[in-house]
Design an enzyme around this catalytic site. Structure first.
Site, PDB file in Angstrom:
ATOM      1  N   HIS A 178       0.891  -1.023   0.089  1.00 32.66           N
ATOM      2  CA  HIS A 178       0.043  -0.073   0.010  1.00 32.66           C
ATOM      3  C   HIS A 178       0.924   1.245   0.002  1.00 32.66           C
ATOM      4  CE1 HIS A 178       0.772   1.173   4.218  1.00 32.66           C
ATOM      5  NE2 HIS A 178       0.422  -0.253   4.654  1.00 32.66           N
TER       6      HIS A 178
ATOM      7  N   CYS B 285       3.115  -4.473   6.977  1.00 34.88           N
ATOM      8  CA  CYS B 285       2.742  -4.209   5.434  1.00 34.88           C
ATOM      9  C   CYS B 285       3.994  -3.650   4.738  1.00 34.88           C
ATOM     10  CB  CYS B 285       1.660  -3.005   5.135  1.00 34.88           C
ATOM     11  SG  CYS B 285      -0.014  -4.008   5.725  1.00 34.88           S
TER      12      CYS B 285
END
Length: 393
Positions: free
Chosen positions: A345, A369
């Site tokens: 992301h 992430c």
């Protein structure tokens, strides 16, 4: 003989006089007792009215319950007299409201207490209380809450019922509806979260519960559900991390553009992504087994110590243009799922979707992430199909 008759007649008259005296005495005694009990009853009733008029509602109610319980006038007349008094009180309050001689708050307090006795027709009380300006918005909120509840819009219903005034005669009913709305909301919310968990979207499930925390308040069921999701999330990560690491070791300890076509690495799509935890780089290859070509190299930021990005072999799953974590108070644009809550992301944003929370790149700084620039995360979001292999090492 005449003397005996005279004596007998005199004796009879004397007995009759005594009976009359006894009857009169009994009548006087009963009358006195009756007047005394009536006096006590009227005094008792006046005391009740005085306490009620002076907002001493507990004292007034206690008086009715505990005093003059054996008074015959109370036994036969109390409901009628209290009902008559309360009806008169309603009319008086209505007149005082119109002439501004009493505040709305004081009037509503008395209406609430009158309703509690259940001796006056509800319509009579509601018609009087509903005319008060202070209660109009509360009535609208209550009615809107009922409509939302009946239409299955439980979040909206909760918001409306929370706005109902404690002075509103509908307040008790609103609390019942509020509790029912919360139960219905939890039922639907937990079922939705269970579906997310079945598809390994643990963070999204926790975010959904957090998003409804203002409506549910300090709810024990919501807390237990959140704890259950966190436990399942950790079990999932532990299991898949072990599998992924074993798969990664079987492939190679190091992948580069120079040796990738000697390792017989396959992908279900024409794309393969390799994330180097050491270099903090994301490499995108295009082609097929033993014919891969490096097409993109992105600087990235992986998980910090304690929230490490898992190593292993994975495949691209779902994607979306925005997410927000209540736990970390950060969100990201153009997310692409690698496994569970591990995503590609953009750099993290605040809830407004405009303020960048952290620009850090080329070193670990995420919660697990893989952070990329906005353009690079959008490129993966747009171009990398589901099923593409991702190797993190």
């Amino acid at each position: 003989m005449r003397i005996n008759k005279f004596y007998y007649k005199r004796l009879k008259t004397k007995k009759l006089s005594k009976r009359i005296i006894y009857i009169l005495a009994l009548f006087i005694l009963l009358s006195s007792s009756c007047f005394y009990e009536l006096y006590n009853y009227n005094k008792f009733l006046d005391n009740f009215k005085s306490d009620f008029d002076n907002y001493k509602f507990s004292e007034a109610n206690n008086l009715l319950i505990t005093k003059q319980n054996f008074n015959p006038f109370k036994l036969s007349m109390i409901n009628h007299d209290v009902s008559k008094y309360l009806s008169t009180k309603i009319n008086t309050l209505s007149e005082e409201i119109q002439s501004k001689k009493i505040s709305s708050e004081d009037a509503l307090i008395q209406f609430k207490e009158i309703e509690r006795y259940n001796l006056v027709n509800d319509d009579e009380i509601h018609n009087a209380s509903d005319s008060i300006d202070l209660i109009q918005d509360s009535i609208k909120s209550y009615n809107s809450g009922i409509n939302s509840f009946n239409n299955g819009q439980y979040s909206e219903a909760i918001s409306y019922f929370k706005k109902v005034s404690a002075l509103d005669l509908n307040y008790t009913d609103s609390l019942i509806y509020l509790d029912a709305s919360k139960n219905k909301l939890k039922e639907n919310l937990f079922a939705y979260c269970d579906n997310l968990i079945d598809n390994d979207y643990y963070s999204e499930a926790m975010s959904k519960i957090s998003d409804n925390s203002d409506l549910l308040g300090d709810d024990i069921d919501a807390k237990e559900k959140m704890a259950d999701i966190k436990t399942k999330q950790q079990e999932y990560l532990d299991k898949n991390s072990a599998i992924a690491e074993a798969s990664s070791r079987a492939l190679t300890s190091t992948i580069s553009s120079k040796n990738i076509n000697t390792l017989n690495i396959e992908s279900m799509t024409p794309y393969l992504i390799n994330v180097s935890l050491q270099d903090q780089k994301t490499y995108v290859y295009k082609g097929k087994a033993d014919k891969w070509q490096l097409v993109k190299t992105f600087p990235c930021s992986t998980g910090i110590s304690g929230e490490d990005t898992p190593s292993g072999s994975f495949t691209i799953k779902e994607r979306g243009d925005w997410f927000f974590s209540e736990e970390y108070q950060q969100g990201g644009k153009y997310w692409t799922q690698i496994t569970g809550d591990i995503l590609f992301h953009s750099v993290p944003f605040a809830k407004d979707k405009a303020t960048v929370a952290d620009y850090t790149m080329n070193k670990p700084s995420s919660h697990g992430c893989i952070r990329l620039s906005i353009d690079d995360s959008k490129w993966i979001f747009t171009n990398i199909p589901k099923g593409s292999k991702v190797i993190i090492k």
